[in-house]
Design a protein around this motif. Sequence first.
Motif, PDB file in Angstrom:
ATOM      1  N   ALA A  72     -38.063 -39.675  -6.611  1.00  0.00           N
ATOM      2  CA  ALA A  72     -38.854 -40.875  -6.368  1.00  0.00           C
ATOM      3  C   ALA A  72     -38.279 -42.060  -7.141  1.00  0.00           C
ATOM      4  CB  ALA A  72     -40.307 -40.628  -6.752  1.00  0.00           C
ATOM      5  N   GLY A  73     -37.840 -41.824  -8.373  1.00  0.00           N
ATOM      6  CA  GLY A  73     -37.260 -42.890  -9.169  1.00  0.00           C
ATOM      7  C   GLY A  73     -35.967 -43.405  -8.575  1.00  0.00           C
ATOM      8  N   LEU A  74     -35.134 -42.505  -8.096  1.00  0.00           N
ATOM      9  CA  LEU A  74     -33.877 -42.914  -7.470  1.00  0.00           C
ATOM     10  C   LEU A  74     -34.129 -43.667  -6.173  1.00  0.00           C
ATOM     11  CD1 LEU A  74     -31.586 -39.805  -8.040  1.00  0.00           C
ATOM     12  CD2 LEU A  74     -31.450 -42.030  -9.151  1.00  0.00           C
ATOM     13  N   SER A  75     -35.093 -43.212  -5.398  1.00  0.00           N
ATOM     14  CA  SER A  75     -35.368 -43.915  -4.148  1.00  0.00           C
ATOM     15  C   SER A  75     -35.967 -45.289  -4.439  1.00  0.00           C
ATOM     16  CB  SER A  75     -36.291 -43.096  -3.249  1.00  0.00           C
ATOM     17  OG  SER A  75     -37.554 -42.926  -3.843  1.00  0.00           O
ATOM     18  N   PHE A  76     -36.751 -45.397  -5.490  1.00  0.00           N
ATOM     19  CA  PHE A  76     -37.326 -46.680  -5.879  1.00  0.00           C
ATOM     20  C   PHE A  76     -36.223 -47.669  -6.251  1.00  0.00           C
ATOM     21  CE2 PHE A  76     -39.499 -49.457  -8.993  1.00  0.00           C
ATOM     22  CZ  PHE A  76     -40.528 -49.902  -8.196  1.00  0.00           C
ATOM     23  N   ILE A  77     -35.267 -47.217  -7.050  1.00  0.00           N
ATOM     24  CA  ILE A  77     -34.142 -48.077  -7.443  1.00  0.00           C
ATOM     25  C   ILE A  77     -33.308 -48.438  -6.227  1.00  0.00           C
ATOM     26  CG2 ILE A  77     -31.970 -48.112  -8.738  1.00  0.00           C
ATOM     27  CD1 ILE A  77     -33.438 -46.362 -10.849  1.00  0.00           C
ATOM     28  N   THR A  78     -33.060 -47.490  -5.353  1.00  0.00           N
ATOM     29  CA  THR A  78     -32.268 -47.738  -4.145  1.00  0.00           C
ATOM     30  C   THR A  78     -32.947 -48.761  -3.249  1.00  0.00           C
ATOM     31  OG1 THR A  78     -31.448 -45.460  -4.227  1.00  0.00           O
ATOM     32  CG2 THR A  78     -31.184 -46.646  -2.153  1.00  0.00           C
ATOM     33  N   ILE A  79     -34.239 -48.647  -3.080  1.00  0.00           N
ATOM     34  CA  ILE A  79     -34.986 -49.581  -2.235  1.00  0.00           C
ATOM     35  C   ILE A  79     -34.877 -50.994  -2.788  1.00  0.00           C
ATOM     36  CG2 ILE A  79     -37.317 -50.266  -1.547  1.00  0.00           C
ATOM     37  CD1 ILE A  79     -37.889 -47.218  -1.301  1.00  0.00           C
ATOM     38  N   PHE A  80     -35.061 -51.155  -4.079  1.00  0.00           N
ATOM     39  CA  PHE A  80     -34.990 -52.493  -4.656  1.00  0.00           C
ATOM     40  C   PHE A  80     -33.568 -53.042  -4.672  1.00  0.00           C
ATOM     41  CE2 PHE A  80     -39.296 -51.749  -6.122  1.00  0.00           C
ATOM     42  CZ  PHE A  80     -39.849 -52.953  -5.747  1.00  0.00           C
TER      43      PHE A  80
END
Length: 106
Positions: A72-80
């Motif tokens: 979830a943290g990696l996807s959050f960073i990727t999205i931003f």
Amino acid sequence: MDSNKVIASLCYFSIFFAPVILPIVVYFVSEGETKVHAKKAFWSHIVPYLVLVTGFIVFGVVGITTNSGTIAGLSFITIFLIFGLLCLFYFIWNIIKGIQVLQGKA
């Protein structure tokens, strides 16, 4: 200088002072080529936000289905990161299109 070119150019430059609002107003009160540029400017202002909303939805689905903080943290960073790059692209694109319209190249 043609006033229609100035108004069409302001639709793109409104990214600085009234994104989304000015292109909508110009779209409904103008006609012809100015209306076309207002529509293009509106979409170029709104697309980054649509990507952000889509990213949050995907982030929520990935976070719920995996129950893993790392993913979830990696996807959050990727999205931003994607959102930031897309915003930068559209910001620069609006400036370029505004200049092209003023010069009569668009």
